[in-house]
Motif scaffolding. Structure first.
Motif, PDB file in Angstrom:
ATOM      1  N   THR A   7     -10.629 -13.936  -2.054  1.00 42.54           N
ATOM      2  CA  THR A   7      -9.478 -15.077  -1.812  1.00 42.54           C
ATOM      3  C   THR A   7      -8.845 -14.530  -0.732  1.00 42.54           C
ATOM      4  O   THR A   7      -8.259 -15.297   0.229  1.00 42.54           O
ATOM      5  N   LEU A   8      -8.220 -13.228  -0.960  1.00 41.33           N
ATOM      6  CA  LEU A   8      -7.246 -12.572  -0.009  1.00 41.33           C
ATOM      7  C   LEU A   8      -8.003 -12.416   1.358  1.00 41.33           C
ATOM      8  O   LEU A   8      -7.396 -13.002   2.274  1.00 41.33           O
ATOM      9  N   MET A   9      -9.137 -12.081   1.665  1.00 43.71           N
ATOM     10  CA  MET A   9      -9.795 -12.020   2.851  1.00 43.71           C
ATOM     11  C   MET A   9     -10.157 -13.503   3.463  1.00 43.71           C
ATOM     12  O   MET A   9     -10.086 -13.467   4.799  1.00 43.71           O
ATOM     13  N   ASN A  10     -10.295 -14.354   2.593  1.00 35.20           N
ATOM     14  CA  ASN A  10     -10.463 -15.884   3.078  1.00 35.20           C
ATOM     15  C   ASN A  10      -9.096 -16.580   3.517  1.00 35.20           C
ATOM     16  O   ASN A  10      -8.941 -17.650   3.864  1.00 35.20           O
ATOM     17  N   ALA A  11      -8.009 -15.706   2.929  1.00 38.10           N
ATOM     18  CA  ALA A  11      -6.706 -16.400   3.243  1.00 38.10           C
ATOM     19  C   ALA A  11      -6.222 -16.437   4.613  1.00 38.10           C
ATOM     20  O   ALA A  11      -6.725 -15.418   5.581  1.00 38.10           O
ATOM     21  N   PRO A  12      -5.234 -17.196   4.830  1.00 42.14           N
ATOM     22  CA  PRO A  12      -4.675 -17.042   6.416  1.00 42.14           C
ATOM     23  C   PRO A  12      -4.035 -15.624   6.661  1.00 42.14           C
ATOM     24  O   PRO A  12      -3.766 -14.896   6.037  1.00 42.14           O
ATOM     25  N   ARG A  13      -4.081 -15.611   7.960  1.00 45.60           N
ATOM     26  CA  ARG A  13      -3.601 -14.189   8.518  1.00 45.60           C
ATOM     27  C   ARG A  13      -2.095 -13.977   8.129  1.00 45.60           C
ATOM     28  O   ARG A  13      -1.920 -12.784   7.568  1.00 45.60           O
ATOM     29  N   TYR A  14      -1.485 -14.726   8.172  1.00 39.89           N
ATOM     30  CA  TYR A  14       0.127 -14.500   7.582  1.00 39.89           C
ATOM     31  C   TYR A  14       0.121 -14.148   6.201  1.00 39.89           C
ATOM     32  O   TYR A  14       1.062 -13.449   5.654  1.00 39.89           O
ATOM     33  N   VAL A  15      -0.585 -14.674   5.228  1.00 41.38           N
ATOM     34  CA  VAL A  15      -0.757 -14.336   4.098  1.00 41.38           C
ATOM     35  C   VAL A  15      -1.034 -13.062   3.688  1.00 41.38           C
ATOM     36  O   VAL A  15      -0.556 -12.240   2.889  1.00 41.38           O
ATOM     37  N   GLN A  16      -2.241 -12.666   4.331  1.00 37.36           N
ATOM     38  CA  GLN A  16      -2.847 -11.168   4.342  1.00 37.36           C
ATOM     39  C   GLN A  16      -1.678 -10.186   4.742  1.00 37.36           C
ATOM     40  O   GLN A  16      -1.369  -9.305   4.142  1.00 37.36           O
ATOM     41  N   ARG A  17      -1.164 -10.520   5.836  1.00 37.83           N
ATOM     42  CA  ARG A  17       0.011  -9.732   6.522  1.00 37.83           C
ATOM     43  C   ARG A  17       1.233  -9.671   5.190  1.00 37.83           C
ATOM     44  O   ARG A  17       1.708  -8.589   5.088  1.00 37.83           O
ATOM     45  N   SER A  18       1.605 -10.676   4.681  1.00 35.83           N
ATOM     46  CA  SER A  18       2.574 -10.735   3.745  1.00 35.83           C
ATOM     47  C   SER A  18       2.278  -9.828   2.434  1.00 35.83           C
ATOM     48  O   SER A  18       3.123  -8.971   2.171  1.00 35.83           O
ATOM     49  N   VAL A  19       1.097 -10.222   2.283  1.00 32.19           N
ATOM     50  CA  VAL A  19       0.554  -9.063   0.981  1.00 32.19           C
ATOM     51  C   VAL A  19       0.559  -7.722   1.283  1.00 32.19           C
ATOM     52  O   VAL A  19       0.876  -6.889   0.317  1.00 32.19           O
ATOM     53  N   ALA A  20      -0.080  -7.516   2.373  1.00 31.50           N
ATOM     54  CA  ALA A  20      -0.060  -5.995   2.990  1.00 31.50           C
ATOM     55  C   ALA A  20       1.382  -5.268   3.096  1.00 31.50           C
ATOM     56  O   ALA A  20       1.677  -4.369   2.428  1.00 31.50           O
ATOM     57  N   LEU A  21       2.302  -6.074   3.573  1.00 28.85           N
ATOM     58  CA  LEU A  21       3.788  -5.756   3.532  1.00 28.85           C
ATOM     59  C   LEU A  21       4.228  -5.493   2.255  1.00 28.85           C
ATOM     60  O   LEU A  21       4.886  -4.589   1.955  1.00 28.85           O
ATOM     61  N   GLY A  22       4.161  -6.327   1.250  1.00 24.98           N
ATOM     62  CA  GLY A  22       4.722  -6.219  -0.123  1.00 24.98           C
ATOM     63  C   GLY A  22       3.959  -4.904  -0.608  1.00 24.98           C
ATOM     64  O   GLY A  22       4.545  -3.976  -1.404  1.00 24.98           O
ATOM     65  N   MET A  23       2.615  -4.727  -0.542  1.00 27.63           N
ATOM     66  CA  MET A  23       2.014  -3.731  -1.264  1.00 27.63           C
ATOM     67  C   MET A  23       2.628  -2.408  -0.558  1.00 27.63           C
ATOM     68  O   MET A  23       2.889  -1.378  -1.284  1.00 27.63           O
ATOM     69  N   LEU A  24       2.702  -2.143   0.787  1.00 28.54           N
ATOM     70  CA  LEU A  24       3.346  -1.423   1.430  1.00 28.54           C
ATOM     71  C   LEU A  24       4.739  -0.834   0.945  1.00 28.54           C
ATOM     72  O   LEU A  24       5.300   0.108   0.716  1.00 28.54           O
ATOM     73  N   GLY A  25       5.795  -2.078   0.912  1.00 24.80           N
ATOM     74  CA  GLY A  25       6.752  -1.819   0.282  1.00 24.80           C
ATOM     75  C   GLY A  25       7.029  -1.463  -1.044  1.00 24.80           C
ATOM     76  O   GLY A  25       7.901  -0.368  -1.431  1.00 24.80           O
ATOM     77  N   LEU A  26       5.957  -1.777  -2.078  1.00 26.92           N
ATOM     78  CA  LEU A  26       6.048  -1.429  -3.369  1.00 26.92           C
ATOM     79  C   LEU A  26       5.589   0.169  -3.418  1.00 26.92           C
ATOM     80  O   LEU A  26       6.108   0.915  -4.094  1.00 26.92           O
ATOM     81  N   ALA A  27       4.608   0.487  -2.624  1.00 26.52           N
ATOM     82  CA  ALA A  27       4.230   1.899  -2.539  1.00 26.52           C
ATOM     83  C   ALA A  27       5.302   2.874  -1.997  1.00 26.52           C
ATOM     84  O   ALA A  27       5.712   3.961  -2.441  1.00 26.52           O
ATOM     85  N   THR A  28       6.018   2.388  -0.862  1.00 30.65           N
ATOM     86  CA  THR A  28       7.101   2.891  -0.680  1.00 30.65           C
ATOM     87  C   THR A  28       8.141   3.239  -1.774  1.00 30.65           C
ATOM     88  O   THR A  28       8.976   4.373  -1.860  1.00 30.65           O
ATOM     89  N   THR A  29       8.562   2.178  -2.449  1.00 26.03           N
ATOM     90  CA  THR A  29       9.541   2.217  -3.369  1.00 26.03           C
ATOM     91  C   THR A  29       9.115   3.327  -4.284  1.00 26.03           C
ATOM     92  O   THR A  29       9.870   4.098  -4.914  1.00 26.03           O
ATOM     93  N   ILE A  30       8.016   3.165  -4.687  1.00 34.35           N
ATOM     94  CA  ILE A  30       7.382   4.027  -5.838  1.00 34.35           C
ATOM     95  C   ILE A  30       7.508   5.781  -5.249  1.00 34.35           C
ATOM     96  O   ILE A  30       8.090   6.533  -6.059  1.00 34.35           O
ATOM     97  N   VAL A  31       6.955   5.948  -4.192  1.00 36.19           N
ATOM     98  CA  VAL A  31       7.023   7.254  -3.535  1.00 36.19           C
ATOM     99  C   VAL A  31       8.706   7.702  -3.482  1.00 36.19           C
ATOM    100  O   VAL A  31       9.056   8.787  -3.857  1.00 36.19           O
ATOM    101  N   VAL A  32       9.657   6.739  -2.984  1.00 35.64           N
ATOM    102  CA  VAL A  32      10.990   7.341  -3.141  1.00 35.64           C
ATOM    103  C   VAL A  32      11.644   7.447  -4.372  1.00 35.64           C
ATOM    104  O   VAL A  32      12.352   8.546  -4.589  1.00 35.64           O
ATOM    105  N   ILE A  33      11.053   6.740  -5.501  1.00 36.75           N
ATOM    106  CA  ILE A  33      11.692   6.800  -6.638  1.00 36.75           C
ATOM    107  C   ILE A  33      10.931   8.189  -7.400  1.00 36.75           C
ATOM    108  O   ILE A  33      12.002   8.977  -7.797  1.00 36.75           O
ATOM    109  N   THR A  34       9.943   8.484  -7.123  1.00 38.03           N
ATOM    110  CA  THR A  34       9.411   9.849  -7.533  1.00 38.03           C
ATOM    111  C   THR A  34      10.134  10.845  -6.836  1.00 38.03           C
ATOM    112  O   THR A  34      10.336  11.887  -7.681  1.00 38.03           O
ATOM    113  N   VAL A  35      10.059  10.738  -5.620  1.00 34.62           N
ATOM    114  CA  VAL A  35      10.792  11.961  -4.893  1.00 34.62           C
ATOM    115  C   VAL A  35      12.331  12.202  -5.381  1.00 34.62           C
ATOM    116  O   VAL A  35      12.793  13.441  -5.502  1.00 34.62           O
ATOM    117  N   VAL A  36      13.075  11.088  -5.400  1.00 31.73           N
ATOM    118  CA  VAL A  36      14.256  11.482  -6.227  1.00 31.73           C
ATOM    119  C   VAL A  36      14.330  11.902  -7.402  1.00 31.73           C
ATOM    120  O   VAL A  36      15.296  12.762  -7.822  1.00 31.73           O
TER     121      VAL A  36
END
Length: 202
Positions: A7-36
């Motif tokens: 479904t994600l692969m067939n979604a519009p480009r902006y949806v894919q970009r939003s999901v990718a940015l959200g996952m990147l933000g979540l991963a960054t948040t987890i890394v920051v919390i772990t480091v702290v």
């Protein structure tokens, strides 16, 4: 999970970009919390180690504060009855000293692995008997043992002490609360009335 990816692969480009940015933000948040968290944990352990080193320094200061070579029964006060370990003979006096050290260790939470007598010695005209005790326990227990030995009556004097940490240290972090093991040599003054008969024996 497969259907979601399709479904994600067939979604519009902006949806894919939003999901990718959200996952990147979540991963960054987890890394920051772990480091702290890790930084705070390591800092806390480093502070604990520094505090324990300070306590060990204080412990050594207490031990070296009153060396036997400078001790004199004349400076311990007028109540001569409280200066000497009771006993009719040197073996009896040494046995009393062993009992006192054992009792102090038990009340302080330390464990004595072995304890043995040392040779009689003399300083400033006064005779002393001693015991050598191998013990283990926490930093608090060792501190309390030293405090009680140095302040008990009749007066006892720590002549020698060798103390080391037994914990494993990995990357500057202790494996648990600081545990110590060491050997302490303690002396007590002997009443001349008990010493003279011993000296007079063939």
């Amino acid at each position: 999970m497969t259907e979601l990816l399709i479904t994600l692969m067939n979604a519009p480009r902006y949806v894919q970009r939003s999901v990718a940015l959200g996952m990147l933000g979540l991963a960054t948040t987890i890394v920051v919390i772990t480091v702290v968290y890790l930084g705070s944990f390591l800092s806390s352990k480093a502070n604990d180690i520094a505090d324990m080193r300070v306590e060990l320094f204080r412990l050594n200061e207490i031990i070296t504060r009153r060396p036997l070579a400078d001790a004199s029964t004349s400076s311990l006060g007028p109540a001569a009855g409280t200066l000497f370990i009771e006993g009719e003979s040197l073996p009896a006096i040494q046995a009393k000293l062993q009992e006192r050290v054992n009792a102090i260790a038990r009340s302080s939470g330390a464990t004595i692995a072995s304890i043995s007598g040392t040779s009689q010695t003399e300083f400033n005209g006064a005779a002393y008997v001693g015991v050598r005790a191998d013990m283990a326990g926490s930093l608090k227990a060792f501190h309390e043992v030293v405090r009680q030995l140095e302040t008990s009556e009749p007066p006892l004097i720590i002549r020698q002490a060798s103390i080391r940490g037994t914990n494993r240290v990995s990357q500057g972090v202790l494996s648990g609360p600081l545990e110590l093991a060491g050997q302490v040599t303690v002396y007590g003054a002997v009443n001349p009335a008990a010493v003279l008969p011993e000296k007079g024996k063939p």
